[in-house]
Design a protein around this motif. Sequence first.
Motif, PDB file in Angstrom:
ATOM      1  N   ASN A 179      -8.846   3.629   1.163  1.00 32.86           N
ATOM      2  CA  ASN A 179      -7.855   4.043   2.171  1.00 32.86           C
ATOM      3  C   ASN A 179      -7.300   5.403   1.758  1.00 32.86           C
ATOM      4  O   ASN A 179      -6.272   5.483   1.084  1.00 32.86           O
ATOM      5  CB  ASN A 179      -6.713   3.029   2.240  1.00 32.86           C
ATOM      6  CG  ASN A 179      -7.183   1.668   2.689  1.00 32.86           C
ATOM      7  OD1 ASN A 179      -7.681   1.505   3.789  1.00 32.86           O
ATOM      8  ND2 ASN A 179      -7.060   0.689   1.823  1.00 32.86           N
ATOM      9  N   TRP A 186      -5.978   3.108  -2.706  1.00 32.76           N
ATOM     10  CA  TRP A 186      -5.230   4.030  -1.837  1.00 32.76           C
ATOM     11  C   TRP A 186      -5.217   5.420  -2.464  1.00 32.76           C
ATOM     12  O   TRP A 186      -4.963   5.571  -3.653  1.00 32.76           O
ATOM     13  CB  TRP A 186      -3.791   3.536  -1.670  1.00 32.76           C
ATOM     14  CG  TRP A 186      -3.702   2.146  -1.127  1.00 32.76           C
ATOM     15  CD1 TRP A 186      -3.789   0.977  -1.831  1.00 32.76           C
ATOM     16  CD2 TRP A 186      -3.530   1.754   0.240  1.00 32.76           C
ATOM     17  NE1 TRP A 186      -3.688  -0.102  -0.991  1.00 32.76           N
ATOM     18  CE2 TRP A 186      -3.527   0.343   0.288  1.00 32.76           C
ATOM     19  CE3 TRP A 186      -3.388   2.466   1.423  1.00 32.76           C
ATOM     20  CZ2 TRP A 186      -3.379  -0.366   1.470  1.00 32.76           C
ATOM     21  CZ3 TRP A 186      -3.233   1.758   2.601  1.00 32.76           C
ATOM     22  CH2 TRP A 186      -3.230   0.360   2.620  1.00 32.76           C
ATOM     23  N   GLY A 196       0.798  -1.215   0.000  1.00 38.58           N
ATOM     24  CA  GLY A 196       0.000   0.000   0.000  1.00 38.58           C
ATOM     25  C   GLY A 196       0.829   1.262   0.000  1.00 38.58           C
ATOM     26  O   GLY A 196       2.020   1.262  -0.224  1.00 38.58           O
ATOM     27  N   ARG A 254      -8.525  -2.889  -2.249  1.00 39.43           N
ATOM     28  CA  ARG A 254      -8.081  -1.674  -1.553  1.00 39.43           C
ATOM     29  C   ARG A 254      -7.610  -0.629  -2.551  1.00 39.43           C
ATOM     30  O   ARG A 254      -6.755  -0.907  -3.378  1.00 39.43           O
ATOM     31  CB  ARG A 254      -6.985  -2.024  -0.555  1.00 39.43           C
ATOM     32  CG  ARG A 254      -7.536  -2.734   0.649  1.00 39.43           C
ATOM     33  CD  ARG A 254      -6.492  -3.356   1.536  1.00 39.43           C
ATOM     34  NE  ARG A 254      -7.153  -4.104   2.609  1.00 39.43           N
ATOM     35  CZ  ARG A 254      -7.620  -5.336   2.471  1.00 39.43           C
ATOM     36  NH1 ARG A 254      -7.495  -5.967   1.328  1.00 39.43           N
ATOM     37  NH2 ARG A 254      -8.234  -5.941   3.476  1.00 39.43           N
ATOM     38  N   VAL A 313      -0.632   6.293   4.386  1.00 41.40           N
ATOM     39  CA  VAL A 313      -1.702   7.288   4.501  1.00 41.40           C
ATOM     40  C   VAL A 313      -2.047   7.482   5.974  1.00 41.40           C
ATOM     41  O   VAL A 313      -1.918   6.567   6.769  1.00 41.40           O
ATOM     42  CB  VAL A 313      -2.989   6.880   3.737  1.00 41.40           C
ATOM     43  CG1 VAL A 313      -2.801   6.908   2.249  1.00 41.40           C
ATOM     44  CG2 VAL A 313      -3.507   5.537   4.190  1.00 41.40           C
TER      45      VAL A 313
END
Lengths: 120, 138
Positions: free
Chosen positions: A86, A48, A25, A46, A28
């Motif tokens: 996210n 990001w 990822g 997910r 963040v």
Amino acid sequence: MSMADMAFLLFVFAILTTVVGMENGVPVSLPAAETGQRLPRERVVRVWVARDGGVSIGGGRVTDEEIRAVMAAKLEEDPALTVALNADGDVSCRVISRVLRALQQAGALSIALTSDSRGR
Amino acid sequence: MARPRRPNRFVRAPEPTEIPGASLLDVGFLLLIFLMVATISQVEQGIPLVLPRPGASVVPAQGVVEVRALGGGRITMDGATITLAELGLRLRQRLEEDPGLVVLVATEAQARYRHLVDVLDELQKAHATKISLRTEGA
């Protein structure tokens, strides 16, 4: 097998399962929320959104067009997918609105705004 | 007649070569517990949203309350500036009067996402289920 051997075996097993479950990822700072619901580990994609507004899915940065293409392909494989967004808390709502619109156009309608339960 | 040899007090007896396992066991279990706690604290959570199909979103003219999340962290409800705590209280009152109330959340394009999540969190706490999102100037 001694107890020490068993403890270390369990430890190694726990490390391996944790590492396998991690995704590549983007760092963040998630916004805090008290009412977030636990996300399932399976059937989740997910997405990001970094502080600078860059969007990535599965590692590489993507454009809005690529978000639509990637998500459409993933939804074709599994229509019940949930998108975990996210996004950094300091991103502007303009960026979030753009990403949500791209997801909506791709047919990804089940969204979870990933949050941090510890901040509030 | 030769005298029997007395054992030399200064010669050390050979030490056992086995590694003591008891302390190793403690370390192993401590590491295991640490890893389990660290993993549990990383459980993902999120505010669920179900987006409408493209082109299907129509906000009714009546039974709507407008909540605006403005840049700088300001919030207004039906035009009046309020705090986040007041938002929750007022929404609960409005939802008691009209359980079918639609909450239109309008955010300014430059407002921070963190601010939008704060508003959505209050809406969830007030059990508002019909929410419409709009970004102004996007």
